[in-house]
Design a protein around this motif. Sequence first.
Motif, PDB file in Angstrom:
ATOM      1  N   THR A 133      -1.129   7.002   0.980  1.00 24.02           N
ATOM      2  CA  THR A 133      -2.086   8.010   0.531  1.00 24.02           C
ATOM      3  C   THR A 133      -3.427   7.784   1.217  1.00 24.02           C
ATOM      4  O   THR A 133      -3.711   6.703   1.743  1.00 24.02           O
ATOM      5  CB  THR A 133      -2.271   7.943  -1.001  1.00 24.02           C
ATOM      6  OG1 THR A 133      -2.773   6.634  -1.346  1.00 24.02           O
ATOM      7  CG2 THR A 133      -0.947   8.177  -1.716  1.00 24.02           C
ATOM      8  N   VAL A 134      -4.257   8.808   1.189  1.00 22.38           N
ATOM      9  CA  VAL A 134      -5.560   8.711   1.840  1.00 22.38           C
ATOM     10  C   VAL A 134      -6.478   7.738   1.121  1.00 22.38           C
ATOM     11  O   VAL A 134      -7.441   7.227   1.704  1.00 22.38           O
ATOM     12  CB  VAL A 134      -6.229  10.105   1.908  1.00 22.38           C
ATOM     13  CG1 VAL A 134      -5.443  11.024   2.824  1.00 22.38           C
ATOM     14  CG2 VAL A 134      -6.359  10.721   0.519  1.00 22.38           C
ATOM     15  N   THR A 135      -6.183   7.466  -0.154  1.00 22.54           N
ATOM     16  CA  THR A 135      -7.026   6.544  -0.909  1.00 22.54           C
ATOM     17  C   THR A 135      -6.569   5.096  -0.775  1.00 22.54           C
ATOM     18  O   THR A 135      -7.283   4.194  -1.236  1.00 22.54           O
ATOM     19  CB  THR A 135      -7.026   6.930  -2.399  1.00 22.54           C
ATOM     20  OG1 THR A 135      -5.678   6.896  -2.889  1.00 22.54           O
ATOM     21  CG2 THR A 135      -7.594   8.325  -2.585  1.00 22.54           C
ATOM     22  N   GLN A 136      -5.380   4.890  -0.150  1.00 27.51           N
ATOM     23  CA  GLN A 136      -4.913   3.514  -0.007  1.00 27.51           C
ATOM     24  C   GLN A 136      -4.780   3.145   1.474  1.00 27.51           C
ATOM     25  O   GLN A 136      -5.729   2.640   2.067  1.00 27.51           O
ATOM     26  CB  GLN A 136      -3.594   3.317  -0.766  1.00 27.51           C
ATOM     27  CG  GLN A 136      -3.788   3.330  -2.282  1.00 27.51           C
ATOM     28  CD  GLN A 136      -2.685   2.632  -3.032  1.00 27.51           C
ATOM     29  OE1 GLN A 136      -1.810   1.986  -2.473  1.00 27.51           O
ATOM     30  NE2 GLN A 136      -2.721   2.740  -4.356  1.00 27.51           N
ATOM     31  N   TYR A 189       0.832  -1.209   0.000  1.00 31.00           N
ATOM     32  CA  TYR A 189       0.000   0.000   0.000  1.00 31.00           C
ATOM     33  C   TYR A 189       0.865   1.259   0.000  1.00 31.00           C
ATOM     34  O   TYR A 189       1.888   1.332   0.692  1.00 31.00           O
ATOM     35  CB  TYR A 189      -0.891   0.036   1.243  1.00 31.00           C
ATOM     36  CG  TYR A 189      -1.986  -0.999   1.252  1.00 31.00           C
ATOM     37  CD1 TYR A 189      -3.220  -0.741   0.673  1.00 31.00           C
ATOM     38  CD2 TYR A 189      -1.784  -2.238   1.873  1.00 31.00           C
ATOM     39  CE1 TYR A 189      -4.233  -1.696   0.702  1.00 31.00           C
ATOM     40  CE2 TYR A 189      -2.795  -3.195   1.900  1.00 31.00           C
ATOM     41  CZ  TYR A 189      -4.006  -2.919   1.311  1.00 31.00           C
ATOM     42  OH  TYR A 189      -5.016  -3.865   1.329  1.00 31.00           O
ATOM     43  N   ASP A 229      -4.543   4.861   4.371  1.00 32.68           N
ATOM     44  CA  ASP A 229      -5.463   5.519   5.304  1.00 32.68           C
ATOM     45  C   ASP A 229      -6.890   5.036   5.130  1.00 32.68           C
ATOM     46  O   ASP A 229      -7.699   5.097   6.067  1.00 32.68           O
ATOM     47  CB  ASP A 229      -5.412   7.033   5.111  1.00 32.68           C
ATOM     48  CG  ASP A 229      -4.088   7.624   5.551  1.00 32.68           C
ATOM     49  OD1 ASP A 229      -3.336   6.917   6.243  1.00 32.68           O
ATOM     50  OD2 ASP A 229      -3.793   8.775   5.182  1.00 32.68           O
ATOM     51  N   ALA A 230      -7.206   4.547   3.940  1.00 32.63           N
ATOM     52  CA  ALA A 230      -8.576   4.110   3.667  1.00 32.63           C
ATOM     53  C   ALA A 230      -8.851   2.693   4.176  1.00 32.63           C
ATOM     54  O   ALA A 230     -10.017   2.334   4.388  1.00 32.63           O
ATOM     55  CB  ALA A 230      -8.852   4.169   2.164  1.00 32.63           C
ATOM     56  N   VAL A 267      -8.623  -1.418  -3.294  1.00 27.56           N
ATOM     57  CA  VAL A 267      -8.104  -0.051  -3.365  1.00 27.56           C
ATOM     58  C   VAL A 267      -6.743   0.011  -4.051  1.00 27.56           C
ATOM     59  O   VAL A 267      -6.275   1.085  -4.436  1.00 27.56           O
ATOM     60  CB  VAL A 267      -7.985   0.585  -1.963  1.00 27.56           C
ATOM     61  CG1 VAL A 267      -9.327   0.559  -1.248  1.00 27.56           C
ATOM     62  CG2 VAL A 267      -6.926  -0.118  -1.129  1.00 27.56           C
ATOM     63  N   GLU A 290      -4.010  -0.095  -6.895  1.00 28.92           N
ATOM     64  CA  GLU A 290      -4.096   0.324  -8.287  1.00 28.92           C
ATOM     65  C   GLU A 290      -3.658  -0.809  -9.202  1.00 28.92           C
ATOM     66  O   GLU A 290      -2.621  -1.441  -8.988  1.00 28.92           O
ATOM     67  CB  GLU A 290      -3.222   1.555  -8.519  1.00 28.92           C
ATOM     68  CG  GLU A 290      -3.658   2.778  -7.710  1.00 28.92           C
ATOM     69  CD  GLU A 290      -2.769   3.983  -7.971  1.00 28.92           C
ATOM     70  OE1 GLU A 290      -1.981   3.943  -8.940  1.00 28.92           O
ATOM     71  OE2 GLU A 290      -2.873   4.960  -7.201  1.00 28.92           O
TER      72      GLU A 290
END
Length: 496
Positions: free
Chosen positions: A66-69, A63, A71-72, A86, A88
Amino acid sequence: MGIATIVFLCTCGAFATAKYIDGTLESDENWAFLTRFCFRTAGSYHYHFTYSSERCCQNILMYFDTVTQWDAVYESNLNCSAREAVLEQGRNQKIILSPDAPYSGCSIVSSNGTREISCRSVRSFKLSRARWWYIAVSKCDGIQNGLRLDYQMHMFNPGGYWTNEFSADEQGILETDIAFLTAFILLLLWAGIQGSTLYQIGRLHMTFKLFIGTIVLQIASLVFLCIHYGIYGKNGVGVPTLIPIGRIIAAVNEILFLLLLMLLAKGWTVVRGRLTEESQLRLIALMVMYTIAYAIMFIWEAKAFDPAKVIYVYDSPAGYGIVALSFIAFCWFVYAVIVTAKKNPDKQRFYVQFCSVYSLWLLSRFIVVMVSNSYLEDWYREKVVNGINLAVAFAADVAFMIFTRPYGSNFPFHLKPSQVSVDLSESGDPEHPYAPSSPVSGDRSIELFQGKAPFSRSSSENREGVPLPKTDREIQAWSGHVPTHLFRATHAQQDS
Protein backbone atom coordinates in the motif's frame (compact mmCIF):
# COMPACT_ATOMS: atom_id res chain seq x y z
CA MET A 1 26.01 -9.19 -29.27
CA GLY A 2 25.83 -12.95 -29.65
CA ILE A 3 23.00 -15.00 -28.23
CA ALA A 4 25.44 -17.02 -26.09
CA THR A 5 26.66 -13.83 -24.43
CA ILE A 6 23.13 -12.74 -23.68
CA VAL A 7 22.32 -16.14 -22.15
CA PHE A 8 25.40 -15.91 -19.92
CA LEU A 9 24.50 -12.43 -18.73
CA CYS A 10 20.89 -13.38 -18.09
CA THR A 11 21.74 -16.48 -16.10
CA CYS A 12 23.88 -14.36 -13.80
CA GLY A 13 20.77 -12.60 -12.46
CA ALA A 14 17.47 -13.64 -10.96
CA PHE A 15 14.54 -13.56 -13.36
CA ALA A 16 11.94 -14.63 -10.82
CA THR A 17 11.55 -14.47 -7.07
CA ALA A 18 11.91 -17.99 -5.71
CA LYS A 19 9.33 -19.02 -3.12
CA TYR A 20 12.03 -20.90 -1.28
CA ILE A 21 15.01 -18.66 -0.66
CA ASP A 22 18.20 -19.04 1.32
CA GLY A 23 21.40 -17.10 1.58
CA THR A 24 23.21 -14.47 3.60
CA LEU A 25 22.18 -10.85 3.88
CA GLU A 26 25.02 -8.42 4.45
CA SER A 27 24.54 -4.67 4.52
CA ASP A 28 26.22 -1.63 6.02
CA GLU A 29 22.77 -0.11 6.50
CA ASN A 30 20.41 -0.83 9.38
CA TRP A 31 17.45 -1.55 7.11
CA ALA A 32 17.44 -3.74 3.96
CA PHE A 33 14.97 -5.38 1.58
CA LEU A 34 15.03 -9.19 1.57
CA THR A 35 12.34 -10.60 -0.74
CA ARG A 36 8.68 -10.38 -1.75
CA PHE A 37 5.78 -12.77 -2.22
CA CYS A 38 2.19 -12.37 -3.36
CA PHE A 39 -0.17 -14.19 -1.01
CA ARG A 40 -3.80 -14.85 -1.80
CA THR A 41 -6.53 -14.60 0.83
CA ALA A 42 -4.52 -16.90 3.12
CA GLY A 43 -0.98 -18.13 3.38
CA SER A 44 1.93 -19.20 5.52
CA TYR A 45 5.68 -18.98 5.64
CA HIS A 46 8.41 -20.98 7.35
CA TYR A 47 11.57 -19.22 8.41
CA HIS A 48 14.95 -20.01 9.87
CA PHE A 49 17.27 -17.09 10.68
CA THR A 50 20.72 -17.27 12.25
CA TYR A 51 23.01 -14.42 13.26
CA SER A 52 25.70 -13.59 15.82
CA SER A 53 24.43 -12.72 19.29
CA GLU A 54 26.71 -9.66 19.17
CA ARG A 55 24.38 -8.20 16.56
CA CYS A 56 21.21 -8.65 18.59
CA CYS A 57 18.57 -7.83 18.00
CA GLN A 58 17.52 -7.83 14.37
CA ASN A 59 13.92 -7.77 13.18
CA ILE A 60 11.88 -9.15 10.29
CA LEU A 61 9.38 -6.63 8.88
CA MET A 62 6.38 -7.59 6.72
CA TYR A 63 5.07 -4.66 4.62
CA PHE A 64 1.79 -4.53 2.69
CA ASP A 65 1.70 -3.27 -0.92
CA THR A 66 0.00 0.00 0.00
CA VAL A 67 1.03 3.61 -0.42
CA THR A 68 1.09 4.03 3.35
CA GLN A 69 3.47 1.12 3.90
CA TRP A 70 5.87 -0.17 1.26
CA ASP A 71 5.61 2.77 -1.12
CA ALA A 72 6.17 5.08 1.82
CA VAL A 73 9.40 3.47 3.04
CA TYR A 74 11.29 2.06 0.06
CA GLU A 75 13.87 4.47 -1.36
CA SER A 76 12.62 7.15 1.00
CA ASN A 77 14.51 9.48 3.31
CA LEU A 78 12.92 7.98 6.43
CA ASN A 79 15.24 6.69 9.11
CA CYS A 80 15.11 3.12 10.41
CA SER A 81 12.69 3.80 13.26
CA ALA A 82 10.34 5.74 11.00
CA ARG A 83 10.29 2.84 8.54
CA GLU A 84 9.27 0.50 11.32
CA ALA A 85 6.64 2.92 12.59
CA VAL A 86 4.48 2.64 9.45
CA LEU A 87 3.64 -0.99 10.29
CA GLU A 88 0.19 -1.43 11.78
CA GLN A 89 0.03 -2.45 15.40
CA GLY A 90 -1.73 -5.72 16.17
CA ARG A 91 -1.09 -7.31 12.75
CA ASN A 92 2.12 -9.09 13.75
CA GLN A 93 4.03 -7.44 10.92
CA LYS A 94 7.19 -7.21 13.01
CA ILE A 95 9.06 -10.28 14.26
CA ILE A 96 11.76 -9.52 16.84
CA LEU A 97 14.49 -12.11 16.43
CA SER A 98 15.32 -12.43 20.10
CA PRO A 99 15.09 -15.31 22.59
CA ASP A 100 13.11 -12.97 24.83
CA ALA A 101 10.45 -12.25 22.19
CA PRO A 102 7.37 -14.51 22.47
CA TYR A 103 6.50 -16.75 19.52
CA SER A 104 9.71 -15.82 17.71
CA GLY A 105 11.10 -19.36 17.96
CA CYS A 106 14.54 -17.97 18.86
CA SER A 107 17.17 -19.54 21.07
CA ILE A 108 20.87 -19.19 21.86
CA VAL A 109 23.06 -21.82 20.21
CA SER A 110 26.82 -22.38 20.03
CA SER A 111 28.52 -22.82 16.66
CA ASN A 112 32.30 -23.14 16.27
CA GLY A 113 32.87 -21.57 19.67
CA THR A 114 30.62 -18.54 18.98
CA ARG A 115 27.20 -17.76 20.37
CA GLU A 116 24.48 -17.34 17.78
CA ILE A 117 20.80 -16.64 17.83
CA SER A 118 18.81 -19.18 15.85
CA CYS A 119 15.14 -18.49 15.07
CA ARG A 120 12.86 -21.09 13.53
CA SER A 121 9.07 -20.87 13.32
CA VAL A 122 5.93 -20.95 11.13
CA ARG A 123 3.44 -18.11 10.67
CA SER A 124 -0.03 -18.38 9.14
CA PHE A 125 -2.50 -15.62 8.37
CA LYS A 126 -5.61 -14.60 6.45
CA LEU A 127 -6.10 -11.61 4.15
CA SER A 128 -9.12 -9.79 2.78
CA ARG A 129 -7.64 -9.88 -0.75
CA ALA A 130 -4.58 -11.00 -2.64
CA ARG A 131 -1.66 -8.67 -1.93
CA TRP A 132 2.09 -8.40 -2.21
CA TRP A 133 4.11 -8.76 0.97
CA TYR A 134 7.56 -7.15 1.03
CA ILE A 135 9.94 -8.58 3.62
CA ALA A 136 12.75 -6.47 5.08
CA VAL A 137 15.30 -6.76 7.88
CA SER A 138 16.05 -3.99 10.39
CA LYS A 139 18.14 -3.17 13.46
CA CYS A 140 17.08 0.22 14.72
CA ASP A 141 19.00 0.40 18.03
CA GLY A 142 21.16 3.32 16.98
CA ILE A 143 24.32 1.21 16.67
CA GLN A 144 25.53 1.46 13.09
CA ASN A 145 27.19 -1.92 12.74
CA GLY A 146 25.04 -3.00 9.78
CA LEU A 147 23.17 -6.23 9.16
CA ARG A 148 24.40 -9.78 8.77
CA LEU A 149 21.88 -12.57 8.69
CA ASP A 150 21.75 -16.13 7.36
CA TYR A 151 18.23 -16.87 6.22
CA GLN A 152 15.94 -19.57 4.86
CA MET A 153 12.33 -18.81 3.99
CA HIS A 154 9.66 -20.96 2.36
CA MET A 155 6.39 -19.26 1.48
CA PHE A 156 3.15 -21.02 0.61
CA ASN A 157 -0.26 -20.20 -0.80
CA PRO A 158 -3.22 -22.45 -0.05
CA GLY A 159 -4.01 -25.29 -2.44
CA GLY A 160 -2.25 -28.21 -4.08
CA TYR A 161 0.47 -28.65 -6.66
CA TRP A 162 -0.78 -25.92 -9.04
CA THR A 163 -0.97 -23.15 -6.43
CA ASN A 164 0.90 -24.08 -3.24
CA GLU A 165 4.42 -22.99 -4.22
CA PHE A 166 3.40 -20.27 -6.65
CA SER A 167 3.03 -16.62 -5.86
CA ALA A 168 -0.47 -15.39 -6.67
CA ASP A 169 0.83 -13.45 -9.69
CA GLU A 170 2.28 -16.68 -11.15
CA GLN A 171 -0.64 -19.01 -10.51
CA GLY A 172 -2.04 -20.24 -13.80
CA ILE A 173 1.12 -19.64 -15.84
CA LEU A 174 2.13 -23.32 -15.84
CA GLU A 175 -1.33 -24.49 -16.94
CA THR A 176 -1.44 -21.83 -19.65
CA ASP A 177 2.02 -22.76 -20.96
CA ILE A 178 1.15 -26.48 -21.06
CA ALA A 179 -2.09 -25.79 -22.95
CA PHE A 180 -0.36 -23.65 -25.58
CA LEU A 181 2.57 -26.06 -25.84
CA THR A 182 0.07 -28.74 -26.85
CA ALA A 183 -1.63 -26.34 -29.27
CA PHE A 184 1.64 -25.34 -30.96
CA ILE A 185 2.71 -28.99 -31.33
CA LEU A 186 -0.58 -29.70 -33.14
CA LEU A 187 -0.03 -26.57 -35.23
CA LEU A 188 3.44 -27.82 -36.19
CA LEU A 189 1.92 -31.09 -37.42
CA TRP A 190 -0.60 -29.12 -39.47
CA ALA A 191 2.17 -26.95 -40.90
CA GLY A 192 4.17 -30.06 -41.80
CA ILE A 193 1.23 -31.51 -43.73
CA GLN A 194 0.57 -28.22 -45.50
CA GLY A 195 4.26 -27.78 -46.27
CA SER A 196 4.30 -31.24 -47.84
CA THR A 197 1.38 -30.25 -50.06
CA LEU A 198 3.14 -27.05 -51.09
CA TYR A 199 6.26 -29.04 -51.91
CA GLN A 200 4.30 -31.46 -54.09
CA ILE A 201 2.83 -28.63 -56.16
CA GLY A 202 6.15 -26.76 -56.30
CA ARG A 203 5.14 -23.83 -54.08
CA LEU A 204 7.19 -24.40 -50.91
CA HIS A 205 8.81 -20.98 -50.62
CA MET A 206 11.45 -19.92 -48.13
CA THR A 207 8.87 -17.79 -46.32
CA PHE A 208 6.86 -20.87 -45.37
CA LYS A 209 10.02 -22.65 -44.21
CA LEU A 210 10.82 -19.64 -42.05
CA PHE A 211 7.31 -19.80 -40.62
CA ILE A 212 7.79 -23.46 -39.62
CA GLY A 213 11.05 -22.45 -37.94
CA THR A 214 9.22 -19.89 -35.78
CA ILE A 215 6.77 -22.57 -34.60
CA VAL A 216 9.69 -24.83 -33.62
CA LEU A 217 11.25 -21.98 -31.63
CA GLN A 218 7.94 -21.25 -29.89
CA ILE A 219 7.65 -24.89 -28.86
CA ALA A 220 11.25 -24.97 -27.60
CA SER A 221 10.63 -21.85 -25.52
CA LEU A 222 7.53 -23.32 -23.91
CA VAL A 223 9.29 -26.64 -23.22
CA PHE A 224 12.00 -24.88 -21.19
CA LEU A 225 9.49 -22.78 -19.27
CA CYS A 226 7.21 -25.75 -18.56
CA ILE A 227 10.15 -27.77 -17.21
CA HIS A 228 11.10 -24.94 -14.86
CA TYR A 229 7.58 -24.28 -13.58
CA GLY A 230 6.82 -28.00 -13.37
CA ILE A 231 9.74 -28.54 -10.98
CA TYR A 232 9.00 -25.23 -9.29
CA GLY A 233 5.56 -26.52 -8.29
CA LYS A 234 7.28 -29.26 -6.26
CA ASN A 235 10.08 -27.42 -4.46
CA GLY A 236 9.52 -23.68 -4.90
CA VAL A 237 12.86 -23.30 -6.72
CA GLY A 238 12.60 -24.99 -10.11
CA VAL A 239 15.50 -24.61 -12.56
CA PRO A 240 16.02 -20.82 -12.67
CA THR A 241 18.51 -20.93 -15.57
CA LEU A 242 15.78 -22.29 -17.86
CA ILE A 243 13.76 -19.08 -17.56
CA PRO A 244 16.20 -16.80 -19.42
CA ILE A 245 16.90 -19.53 -21.98
CA GLY A 246 13.19 -19.96 -22.71
CA ARG A 247 12.61 -16.24 -22.92
CA ILE A 248 15.58 -15.64 -25.22
CA ILE A 249 14.28 -18.34 -27.57
CA ALA A 250 10.87 -16.67 -27.48
CA ALA A 251 12.50 -13.34 -28.36
CA VAL A 252 14.36 -14.89 -31.33
CA ASN A 253 11.07 -16.42 -32.45
CA GLU A 254 9.35 -13.05 -32.34
CA ILE A 255 12.14 -11.33 -34.27
CA LEU A 256 12.06 -14.00 -37.00
CA PHE A 257 8.27 -13.82 -37.28
CA LEU A 258 8.51 -10.05 -37.61
CA LEU A 259 11.13 -10.54 -40.34
CA LEU A 260 8.73 -12.91 -42.11
CA LEU A 261 5.92 -10.35 -42.00
CA MET A 262 8.16 -7.58 -43.29
CA LEU A 263 9.39 -9.71 -46.19
CA LEU A 264 5.82 -10.50 -47.21
CA ALA A 265 4.80 -6.87 -46.74
CA LYS A 266 7.53 -5.89 -49.19
CA GLY A 267 6.17 -8.49 -51.60
CA TRP A 268 8.98 -11.03 -51.44
CA THR A 269 7.84 -14.43 -52.83
CA VAL A 270 4.44 -12.82 -53.55
CA VAL A 271 5.00 -10.17 -56.23
CA ARG A 272 8.78 -9.96 -56.43
CA GLY A 273 11.68 -12.34 -56.32
CA ARG A 274 14.24 -10.00 -54.83
CA LEU A 275 14.21 -6.92 -52.61
CA THR A 276 16.02 -3.78 -53.63
CA GLU A 277 19.22 -2.95 -51.83
CA GLU A 278 17.53 -0.03 -50.08
CA SER A 279 14.73 -2.29 -48.81
CA GLN A 280 17.24 -4.83 -47.58
CA LEU A 281 19.16 -2.19 -45.62
CA ARG A 282 15.98 -0.86 -43.99
CA LEU A 283 14.90 -4.35 -43.03
CA ILE A 284 18.30 -5.17 -41.59
CA ALA A 285 18.21 -1.92 -39.58
CA LEU A 286 14.82 -2.83 -38.07
CA MET A 287 15.97 -6.34 -37.14
CA VAL A 288 19.16 -4.97 -35.57
CA MET A 289 17.17 -2.45 -33.51
CA TYR A 290 14.85 -5.19 -32.29
CA THR A 291 17.77 -7.45 -31.38
CA ILE A 292 19.57 -4.66 -29.52
CA ALA A 293 16.39 -3.71 -27.66
CA TYR A 294 15.85 -7.27 -26.49
CA ALA A 295 19.51 -7.61 -25.52
CA ILE A 296 19.26 -4.43 -23.44
CA MET A 297 16.07 -5.70 -21.80
CA PHE A 298 17.64 -9.01 -20.81
CA ILE A 299 20.88 -7.43 -19.59
CA TRP A 300 18.96 -4.81 -17.63
CA GLU A 301 16.79 -7.47 -16.03
CA ALA A 302 19.81 -9.54 -15.09
CA LYS A 303 21.86 -6.65 -13.72
CA ALA A 304 19.50 -3.88 -12.66
CA PHE A 305 16.14 -5.56 -12.03
CA ASP A 306 14.83 -4.47 -8.63
CA PRO A 307 12.10 -6.80 -7.36
CA ALA A 308 11.30 -4.29 -4.65
CA LYS A 309 9.97 -1.89 -7.30
CA VAL A 310 9.21 -3.76 -10.52
CA ILE A 311 6.33 -6.26 -10.59
CA TYR A 312 7.07 -7.72 -14.03
CA VAL A 313 9.29 -6.95 -17.00
CA TYR A 314 6.85 -4.70 -18.89
CA ASP A 315 6.62 -2.47 -15.83
CA SER A 316 10.20 -1.31 -16.46
CA PRO A 317 12.05 1.07 -18.81
CA ALA A 318 13.37 -1.88 -20.84
CA GLY A 319 9.85 -3.28 -21.22
CA TYR A 320 8.52 0.08 -22.37
CA GLY A 321 11.32 0.20 -24.93
CA ILE A 322 10.16 -3.11 -26.45
CA VAL A 323 6.58 -1.83 -26.56
CA ALA A 324 7.64 1.38 -28.32
CA LEU A 325 9.66 -0.57 -30.87
CA SER A 326 6.61 -2.75 -31.60
CA PHE A 327 4.66 0.39 -32.46
CA ILE A 328 7.44 1.58 -34.80
CA ALA A 329 7.41 -1.82 -36.51
CA PHE A 330 3.65 -1.54 -36.94
CA CYS A 331 3.97 1.81 -38.75
CA TRP A 332 6.72 0.41 -40.98
CA PHE A 333 4.68 -2.71 -41.75
CA VAL A 334 1.54 -0.76 -42.75
CA TYR A 335 3.55 1.58 -44.98
CA ALA A 336 5.25 -1.36 -46.75
CA VAL A 337 1.90 -3.10 -47.33
CA ILE A 338 0.30 0.06 -48.77
CA VAL A 339 3.18 0.61 -51.21
CA THR A 340 3.18 -3.02 -52.33
CA ALA A 341 -0.60 -3.17 -52.74
CA LYS A 342 -0.67 0.01 -54.83
CA LYS A 343 1.93 -1.36 -57.23
CA ASN A 344 0.12 -4.71 -57.53
CA PRO A 345 -3.66 -4.24 -57.77
CA ASP A 346 -4.24 -7.95 -58.39
CA LYS A 347 -2.91 -8.67 -54.88
CA GLN A 348 -4.80 -5.94 -53.05
CA ARG A 349 -7.41 -8.31 -51.63
CA PHE A 350 -4.70 -10.49 -50.11
CA TYR A 351 -2.80 -7.52 -48.69
CA VAL A 352 -5.88 -5.88 -47.17
CA GLN A 353 -6.62 -9.02 -45.16
CA PHE A 354 -2.96 -9.66 -44.44
CA CYS A 355 -2.47 -6.12 -43.13
CA SER A 356 -5.65 -6.21 -41.03
CA VAL A 357 -4.67 -9.41 -39.24
CA TYR A 358 -1.01 -8.69 -38.57
CA SER A 359 -1.52 -5.06 -37.65
CA LEU A 360 -3.43 -6.41 -34.67
CA TRP A 361 -0.52 -8.73 -33.90
CA LEU A 362 1.95 -5.85 -33.96
CA LEU A 363 -0.28 -3.60 -31.86
CA SER A 364 -1.36 -6.30 -29.40
CA ARG A 365 1.61 -5.89 -27.06
CA PHE A 366 1.23 -2.11 -26.97
CA ILE A 367 -2.49 -2.40 -26.19
CA VAL A 368 -2.18 -5.24 -23.66
CA VAL A 369 0.68 -3.65 -21.71
CA MET A 370 -0.94 -0.22 -21.58
CA VAL A 371 -4.29 -1.64 -20.44
CA SER A 372 -2.80 -4.07 -17.91
CA ASN A 373 -0.51 -1.45 -16.38
CA SER A 374 -3.40 1.00 -16.10
CA TYR A 375 -6.33 -1.15 -15.04
CA LEU A 376 -5.18 -4.55 -13.72
CA GLU A 377 -4.09 -5.20 -10.16
CA ASP A 378 -0.33 -5.65 -9.72
CA TRP A 379 -0.66 -9.30 -8.72
CA TYR A 380 -2.80 -10.10 -11.78
CA ARG A 381 -0.70 -8.60 -14.57
CA GLU A 382 2.02 -11.15 -15.29
CA LYS A 383 -0.23 -14.16 -15.80
CA VAL A 384 -2.79 -12.20 -17.84
CA VAL A 385 -0.15 -10.72 -20.15
CA ASN A 386 1.49 -14.14 -20.52
CA GLY A 387 -1.80 -15.77 -21.53
CA ILE A 388 -2.79 -13.02 -23.97
CA ASN A 389 0.65 -12.96 -25.62
CA LEU A 390 0.52 -16.73 -26.21
CA ALA A 391 -3.04 -16.55 -27.51
CA VAL A 392 -2.16 -13.75 -29.93
CA ALA A 393 0.94 -15.63 -31.15
CA PHE A 394 -1.11 -18.77 -31.74
CA ALA A 395 -3.85 -16.85 -33.56
CA ALA A 396 -1.23 -15.18 -35.77
CA ASP A 397 0.23 -18.57 -36.72
CA VAL A 398 -3.20 -20.03 -37.48
CA ALA A 399 -3.97 -17.01 -39.67
CA PHE A 400 -0.73 -17.59 -41.59
CA MET A 401 -1.73 -21.21 -42.18
CA ILE A 402 -5.08 -20.04 -43.57
CA PHE A 403 -3.46 -17.45 -45.82
CA THR A 404 -1.08 -20.02 -47.28
CA ARG A 405 -3.61 -22.79 -47.96
CA PRO A 406 -2.66 -24.13 -51.41
CA TYR A 407 -6.21 -23.92 -52.73
CA GLY A 408 -7.41 -20.90 -50.77
CA SER A 409 -8.90 -17.89 -52.53
CA ASN A 410 -6.09 -15.63 -51.28
CA PHE A 411 -3.18 -18.04 -51.77
CA PRO A 412 -0.21 -15.70 -52.35
CA PHE A 413 2.36 -18.06 -53.88
CA HIS A 414 1.32 -18.59 -57.52
CA LEU A 415 4.86 -19.01 -58.79
CA LYS A 416 7.57 -21.55 -58.17
CA PRO A 417 10.47 -21.07 -55.75
CA SER A 418 12.91 -21.25 -58.70
CA GLN A 419 11.46 -17.96 -59.94
CA VAL A 420 12.27 -16.24 -56.65
CA SER A 421 15.95 -16.91 -57.13
CA VAL A 422 16.00 -15.07 -60.48
CA ASP A 423 17.86 -11.74 -60.22
CA LEU A 424 15.01 -9.27 -60.68
CA SER A 425 14.84 -5.52 -60.59
CA GLU A 426 12.14 -2.91 -60.24
CA SER A 427 12.16 -2.46 -64.01
CA GLY A 428 10.73 -5.89 -64.76
CA ASP A 429 7.35 -6.58 -66.28
CA PRO A 430 4.92 -4.46 -64.18
CA GLU A 431 2.10 -6.95 -64.61
CA HIS A 432 4.26 -9.96 -63.77
CA PRO A 433 7.14 -8.84 -61.57
CA TYR A 434 8.61 -12.34 -61.62
CA ALA A 435 9.24 -12.12 -65.34
CA PRO A 436 12.89 -11.59 -66.38
CA SER A 437 13.84 -7.95 -66.94
CA SER A 438 15.40 -8.89 -70.30
CA PRO A 439 13.22 -10.71 -72.83
CA VAL A 440 13.79 -14.41 -73.42
CA SER A 441 12.92 -15.56 -76.88
CA GLY A 442 11.06 -18.62 -77.91
CA ASP A 443 10.17 -21.59 -75.80
CA ARG A 444 13.24 -20.95 -73.62
CA SER A 445 11.07 -18.73 -71.37
CA ILE A 446 9.06 -21.71 -70.17
CA GLU A 447 12.11 -23.87 -69.55
CA LEU A 448 13.85 -21.06 -67.69
CA PHE A 449 11.10 -20.86 -65.11
CA GLN A 450 10.88 -24.63 -64.84
CA GLY A 451 14.60 -24.78 -64.04
CA LYS A 452 15.37 -27.04 -67.04
CA ALA A 453 17.51 -26.85 -70.13
CA PRO A 454 15.76 -25.28 -73.13
CA PHE A 455 14.07 -27.64 -75.53
CA SER A 456 13.98 -27.48 -79.29
CA ARG A 457 11.68 -24.84 -80.71
CA SER A 458 10.37 -27.34 -83.25
CA SER A 459 9.41 -29.82 -80.56
CA SER A 460 5.79 -29.96 -79.46
CA GLU A 461 6.65 -31.74 -76.18
CA ASN A 462 8.72 -30.83 -73.15
CA ARG A 463 11.50 -32.95 -71.69
CA GLU A 464 9.08 -35.29 -69.91
CA GLY A 465 7.12 -35.86 -73.09
CA VAL A 466 4.11 -33.85 -71.92
CA PRO A 467 2.48 -32.01 -74.87
CA LEU A 468 2.74 -28.25 -74.72
CA PRO A 469 -0.52 -26.28 -74.66
CA LYS A 470 -1.90 -25.42 -78.10
CA THR A 471 -5.45 -24.25 -77.43
CA ASP A 472 -6.83 -21.57 -75.14
CA ARG A 473 -8.35 -24.28 -72.92
CA GLU A 474 -4.96 -25.98 -72.53
CA ILE A 475 -3.34 -22.64 -71.82
CA GLN A 476 -5.90 -21.95 -69.09
CA ALA A 477 -5.28 -25.39 -67.57
CA TRP A 478 -1.54 -24.72 -67.43
CA SER A 479 -1.80 -21.16 -66.15
CA GLY A 480 -1.87 -22.29 -62.53
CA HIS A 481 1.73 -23.47 -62.91
CA VAL A 482 3.42 -20.97 -65.22
CA PRO A 483 2.32 -17.40 -66.03
CA THR A 484 -0.21 -17.45 -68.91
CA HIS A 485 1.51 -14.72 -70.93
CA LEU A 486 4.58 -16.93 -71.28
CA PHE A 487 2.52 -19.79 -72.72
CA ARG A 488 0.75 -17.49 -75.10
CA ALA A 489 4.12 -16.27 -76.37
CA THR A 490 5.31 -19.84 -76.81
CA HIS A 491 2.08 -20.91 -78.56
CA ALA A 492 2.32 -17.97 -80.96
CA GLN A 493 5.85 -18.94 -81.93
CA GLN A 494 4.83 -22.53 -82.50
CA ASP A 495 1.99 -21.44 -84.79
CA SER A 496 4.42 -19.33 -86.80
